[in-house]
Design a protein around this motif. Structure first.
Motif, PDB file in Angstrom:
ATOM      1  N   HIS A 498       0.809  -1.226   0.000  1.00 53.04           N
ATOM      2  CA  HIS A 498       0.000   0.000   0.000  1.00 53.04           C
ATOM      3  C   HIS A 498       0.840   1.273   0.000  1.00 53.04           C
ATOM      4  O   HIS A 498       0.322   2.351  -0.209  1.00 53.04           O
ATOM      5  CB  HIS A 498      -0.984   0.004   1.176  1.00 53.04           C
ATOM      6  CG  HIS A 498      -0.340  -0.030   2.534  1.00 53.04           C
ATOM      7  ND1 HIS A 498       0.055  -1.200   3.144  1.00 53.04           N
ATOM      8  CD2 HIS A 498      -0.027   0.966   3.395  1.00 53.04           C
ATOM      9  CE1 HIS A 498       0.585  -0.925   4.325  1.00 53.04           C
ATOM     10  NE2 HIS A 498       0.551   0.392   4.500  1.00 53.04           N
ATOM     11  N   LYS A 499       2.169   1.145   0.216  1.00 53.52           N
ATOM     12  CA  LYS A 499       3.004   2.342   0.266  1.00 53.52           C
ATOM     13  C   LYS A 499       3.711   2.620  -1.049  1.00 53.52           C
ATOM     14  O   LYS A 499       4.486   3.581  -1.150  1.00 53.52           O
ATOM     15  CB  LYS A 499       4.049   2.197   1.384  1.00 53.52           C
ATOM     16  CG  LYS A 499       3.448   2.093   2.772  1.00 53.52           C
ATOM     17  CD  LYS A 499       4.537   1.950   3.826  1.00 53.52           C
ATOM     18  CE  LYS A 499       3.945   1.630   5.180  1.00 53.52           C
ATOM     19  NZ  LYS A 499       4.976   1.235   6.149  1.00 53.52           N
ATOM     20  N   LYS A 500       3.483   1.781  -2.065  1.00 47.21           N
ATOM     21  CA  LYS A 500       4.159   1.993  -3.354  1.00 47.21           C
ATOM     22  C   LYS A 500       3.824   3.371  -3.935  1.00 47.21           C
ATOM     23  O   LYS A 500       2.740   3.892  -3.728  1.00 47.21           O
ATOM     24  CB  LYS A 500       3.735   0.904  -4.345  1.00 47.21           C
ATOM     25  CG  LYS A 500       4.431  -0.423  -4.057  1.00 47.21           C
ATOM     26  CD  LYS A 500       3.755  -1.615  -4.709  1.00 47.21           C
ATOM     27  CE  LYS A 500       3.719  -1.577  -6.209  1.00 47.21           C
ATOM     28  NZ  LYS A 500       3.253  -2.901  -6.743  1.00 47.21           N
ATOM     29  N   LEU A 501       4.768   3.941  -4.658  1.00 43.68           N
ATOM     30  CA  LEU A 501       4.570   5.284  -5.217  1.00 43.68           C
ATOM     31  C   LEU A 501       3.687   5.193  -6.471  1.00 43.68           C
ATOM     32  O   LEU A 501       4.120   5.460  -7.590  1.00 43.68           O
ATOM     33  CB  LEU A 501       5.922   5.932  -5.534  1.00 43.68           C
ATOM     34  CG  LEU A 501       6.785   6.244  -4.295  1.00 43.68           C
ATOM     35  CD1 LEU A 501       8.195   6.673  -4.701  1.00 43.68           C
ATOM     36  CD2 LEU A 501       6.126   7.328  -3.444  1.00 43.68           C
ATOM     37  N   ARG A 502       2.420   4.863  -6.234  1.00 44.03           N
ATOM     38  CA  ARG A 502       1.490   4.657  -7.360  1.00 44.03           C
ATOM     39  C   ARG A 502       1.208   5.963  -8.107  1.00 44.03           C
ATOM     40  O   ARG A 502       0.783   5.943  -9.250  1.00 44.03           O
ATOM     41  CB  ARG A 502       0.170   4.089  -6.836  1.00 44.03           C
ATOM     42  CG  ARG A 502       0.293   2.658  -6.370  1.00 44.03           C
ATOM     43  CD  ARG A 502      -1.096   2.127  -5.959  1.00 44.03           C
ATOM     44  NE  ARG A 502      -1.053   0.679  -5.834  1.00 44.03           N
ATOM     45  CZ  ARG A 502      -0.551   0.032  -4.781  1.00 44.03           C
ATOM     46  NH1 ARG A 502      -0.052   0.713  -3.768  1.00 44.03           N
ATOM     47  NH2 ARG A 502      -0.556  -1.285  -4.734  1.00 44.03           N
ATOM     48  N   GLY A 503       1.409   7.093  -7.444  1.00 45.00           N
ATOM     49  CA  GLY A 503       1.122   8.379  -8.074  1.00 45.00           C
ATOM     50  C   GLY A 503       2.272   8.881  -8.948  1.00 45.00           C
ATOM     51  O   GLY A 503       2.165   9.926  -9.589  1.00 45.00           O
ATOM     52  N   GLY A 504       3.381   8.151  -8.983  1.00 41.12           N
ATOM     53  CA  GLY A 504       4.489   8.527  -9.850  1.00 41.12           C
ATOM     54  C   GLY A 504       5.652   9.175  -9.122  1.00 41.12           C
ATOM     55  O   GLY A 504       5.558   9.491  -7.937  1.00 41.12           O
ATOM     56  N   VAL A 505       6.746   9.328  -9.864  1.00 39.94           N
ATOM     57  CA  VAL A 505       7.958   9.957  -9.349  1.00 39.94           C
ATOM     58  C   VAL A 505       8.396  11.023 -10.344  1.00 39.94           C
ATOM     59  O   VAL A 505       8.402  10.783 -11.553  1.00 39.94           O
ATOM     60  CB  VAL A 505       9.098   8.928  -9.163  1.00 39.94           C
ATOM     61  CG1 VAL A 505      10.400   9.611  -8.786  1.00 39.94           C
ATOM     62  CG2 VAL A 505       8.725   7.882  -8.120  1.00 39.94           C
ATOM     63  N   VAL A 506       8.722  12.197  -9.870  1.00 45.48           N
ATOM     64  CA  VAL A 506       9.168  13.283 -10.733  1.00 45.48           C
ATOM     65  C   VAL A 506      10.500  13.813 -10.206  1.00 45.48           C
ATOM     66  O   VAL A 506      10.627  14.070  -9.002  1.00 45.48           O
ATOM     67  CB  VAL A 506       8.157  14.460 -10.730  1.00 45.48           C
ATOM     68  CG1 VAL A 506       8.524  15.476 -11.803  1.00 45.48           C
ATOM     69  CG2 VAL A 506       6.743  13.959 -10.924  1.00 45.48           C
ATOM     70  N   ALA A 537       3.488  11.484 -14.644  1.00 42.50           N
ATOM     71  CA  ALA A 537       4.924  11.245 -14.826  1.00 42.50           C
ATOM     72  C   ALA A 537       5.161   9.740 -14.827  1.00 42.50           C
ATOM     73  O   ALA A 537       4.231   8.965 -14.998  1.00 42.50           O
ATOM     74  CB  ALA A 537       5.681  11.910 -13.687  1.00 42.50           C
ATOM     75  N   ALA A 538       6.419   9.330 -14.646  1.00 37.98           N
ATOM     76  CA  ALA A 538       6.751   7.906 -14.634  1.00 37.98           C
ATOM     77  C   ALA A 538       5.821   7.175 -13.681  1.00 37.98           C
ATOM     78  O   ALA A 538       5.722   7.524 -12.515  1.00 37.98           O
ATOM     79  CB  ALA A 538       8.188   7.742 -14.170  1.00 37.98           C
ATOM     80  N   ARG A 539       5.048   6.177 -14.158  1.00 36.91           N
ATOM     81  CA  ARG A 539       4.151   5.445 -13.272  1.00 36.91           C
ATOM     82  C   ARG A 539       4.207   3.976 -13.626  1.00 36.91           C
ATOM     83  O   ARG A 539       4.406   3.617 -14.731  1.00 36.91           O
ATOM     84  CB  ARG A 539       2.699   5.872 -13.391  1.00 36.91           C
ATOM     85  CG  ARG A 539       2.499   7.294 -13.688  1.00 36.91           C
ATOM     86  CD  ARG A 539       1.044   7.754 -13.603  1.00 36.91           C
ATOM     87  NE  ARG A 539       0.211   6.982 -12.705  1.00 36.91           N
ATOM     88  CZ  ARG A 539      -1.124   6.935 -12.832  1.00 36.91           C
ATOM     89  NH1 ARG A 539      -1.730   7.578 -13.771  1.00 36.91           N
ATOM     90  NH2 ARG A 539      -1.840   6.223 -11.991  1.00 36.91           N
TER      91      ARG A 539
END
Ligand code: ATP
Ligand code: MG
Length: 539
Positions: A498-506, A537-539
């Motif tokens: 549940h803590k994965k960066l599902r919203g992306g990384v910029v 962004a990257a997802r």
């Protein structure tokens, strides 16, 4: 009765209380305890002649200086409530504070005078020239100004107004909170709040006084409750001299430490980082330093450890608190040397504090939390000025004050800050603390900073965490997209589902932060939501 924060307790009156730590001709002046007392009581007399009355509010806008301290103590002696504003404020911001506080008198640093004139367009009070007092020695008064400086309005010394038991619950001071989560809020701090906090603090990280005792460094803004208590009230009350600097200037700070054999410094995490990497520290004799205190924002375990390694013999201790609690809630003792697996923790409750960790349902969280910290203490403010709603939201629960922060506590009574309640990201049924993900991201070898916020994912009908990261020097712009993808996978391999960066990384140049190192997540969140809805962004 309960005495107020002034006049000063009995110590050798000729001891230096504040030393002007600036180099060159301007610096080196000393304000003794007797000198401060005398100037404060005469300033109070002068204020009375001006028609200023007990309970009136004075706005105080300036850099730290001997005169800033004198102005503050003169007001306290006259029963005038001080509302100190951050020197970095823009004109509209200082006007908002002075209007909200109801200030009818202003003390202004000559260096900020042009900004004060610009603020007039927003000020509701007229502030005639007699009621604008320059915070400077006569020699530094600008030519041609219509305003008096402090020395020009001194009158006959008066008996301090509030030095009786009945006054202890009167508002002495009105600092404004940092405005990290919204507009800054006026915090009504009483004399009793201060005296109880000072006693509690000094039993924890107490100052040694007398020959060979502590010398405190005071460059963090005294307009903030943190600088006020630790670099002004605590040393003054317990008899340690303070070397005053107007603001942070690396060379000036290093110079003052060497020259005055400073032992006790008060820092915020961004400055600790700066000292750690500074090529200048080796050029000065910093061997007198015994303690560095950090507070106001998270200090990562790595940073605390690296600091102690670079400056052996100097322990770094951490405290946690907020404007509303005057400010200390927890602190480490100076003897609680880090290294025993305690980096990243903020110490134990100060004496006088009682605490609960409370779950979302309002019931006590399971042993050790996490939960919202509720506290009870004579150091908790009287309430927010002009803001009954905020007061009711945080103080309506009997004697308990809701801090808005989520903490955990271990068996030995040590606390660790998880995050603010409002910052927790709600991913489906789970709660994700952005600070935990940021701390993890900082351990990635090719990242030097990170800020995480929640964005609403309409397709998934939930909030998801999105990270803004700063790449280490040497990572080329053309590598950013690949780095972002790699960071996402790297995090996913190290955290629960549940803590994965599902919203992306910029990858960005900088994470927006306040001067004390708080990530301005409200700004970041706005940007993140817009970008997330526009072009993921990257997802
Ligand atoms: P506002 O209330 O206006 O949104 P603010 O809460 O940032 O601003 P302050 O009173 O200056 O205003 O800061 C108190 C907050 O700072 C605490 O509630 C906590 O979130 C954070 N804080 C303080 N000390 C620490 C620490 N040692 N580690 C982590 N966070 C800290
Ligand atoms: Mg706050």
């Amino acid at each position: 009765g309960q005495p107020g924060v002034s006049p000063l307790p009995a110590f050798d009156p000729e001891l230096p209380a504040f030393i002007d730590g600036r180099g060159g001709d301007e610096g080196g002046r000393v304000l003794t305890r007797a000198g401060l007392r005398d100037a404060a009581l005469r300033l109070a007399g002068g204020l009375r002649t001006l028609g200023v009355r007990r309970g009136d509010v004075a706005g105080l806008w300036g850099f730290n200086s001997l005169e800033w301290v004198t102005a503050a103590y003169g007001c306290l002696a006259a029963g005038v409530v001080v509302s100190p504003a951050n020197y970095a404020y823009a004109p509209a911001e200082v006007a908002h504070q002075f209007n909200d506080a109801g200030a009818s008198l202003a003390f202004v640093d000559p260096a900020l005078l042009a900004n004060f004139e610009a603020a007039r367009a927003h000020l509701t009070h007229a502030f005639p020239p007699s009621h604008v007092i320059l915070i400077c020695p006569p020699a530094e008064k600008p030519a041609g100004t219509p305003y008096p400086c402090l020395a020009e309005i001194l009158g006959e010394p008066v008996e301090p107004e509030h030095f009786d038991g009945a006054a202890s619950n009167e508002t002495a001071w009105m600092s404004y909170s940092s405005g990290t989560t919204g507009l800054p809020k006026g915090v009504m701090t009483t004399h009793f709040n201060f005296t109880s906090q000072l006693q509690a603090a000094n039993t924890s990280y107490h100052l040694d006084t007398g020959p060979g005792g502590d010398v405190v460094l005071g460059f963090l803004p005294m307009s903030h409750i943190y600088g006020l208590t630790i670099a002004l009230l605590q040393p003054l009350t317990f008899g340690a001299p303070v070397v005053v600097l107007p603001r942070f200037d690396e060379i000036q700070v290093l110079d003052a430490i060497q020259k005055y054999r400073v032992t006790h410094g008060l820092l915020v995490p961004p400055l600790i980082l700066r000292f750690l990497h500074s090529p200048n520290t080796a050029k000065y004799d910093l061997s007198s330093m015994r303690t560095i205190m950090s507070g106001g924002a998270p200090l990562s375990p790595e940073l605390a450890a690296a600091y102690e390694q670079k400056f052996p013999g100097c322990v770094s201790i951490q405290g946690y608190g907020m404007t509303e609690t005057t400010p200390g809630i927890t602190a480490m003792n100076r003897t609680d040397v880090l290294g025993g697996g305690r980096q990243g923790w903020v110490g134990r409750l100060l004496p006088t504090y009682q605490a609960r960790l409370v779950g979302e349902d309002g019931a006590d969280a399971p042993r050790g939390g996490p939960g919202e910290l509720w506290v009870r203490s004579p150091s908790v403010m009287k309430g927010y000025h002009n803001n009954p709603q905020a007061t009711a939201d945080t103080m309506a629960l009997g004697a308990w004050f809701r801090t808005g922060d989520v903490l955990v506590r271990d068996e030995a009574g040590w606390f660790k800050v998880v995050d603010r309640v409002k910052e927790l990201i709600k991913y489906k049924g789970f709660q994700v603390a952005p600070a935990e993900l940021e701390a993890l991201l900082l351990t990635h070898p090719r990242l030097v900073d990170a800020g995480v916020v929640g964005v609403y994912d309409a397709a998934e009908v939930t909030e998801v965490p999105r990270a803004y990261v700063v790449a280490a020097p040497g990572v080329k712009g053309s590598e950013h997209a690949a780095l972002a993808r790699e960071v996402m996978a790297w995090v996913a391999a190290r955290v629960a589902q549940h803590k994965k960066l599902r919203g992306g990384v910029v990858v960005v140049d900088a994470v927006p932060k306040s001067p004390s190192g708080k990530i301005l997540r409200k700004d970041l969140r706005k940007r993140a939501q817009a970008e997330f809805e526009g072009k993921p962004a990257a997802r």
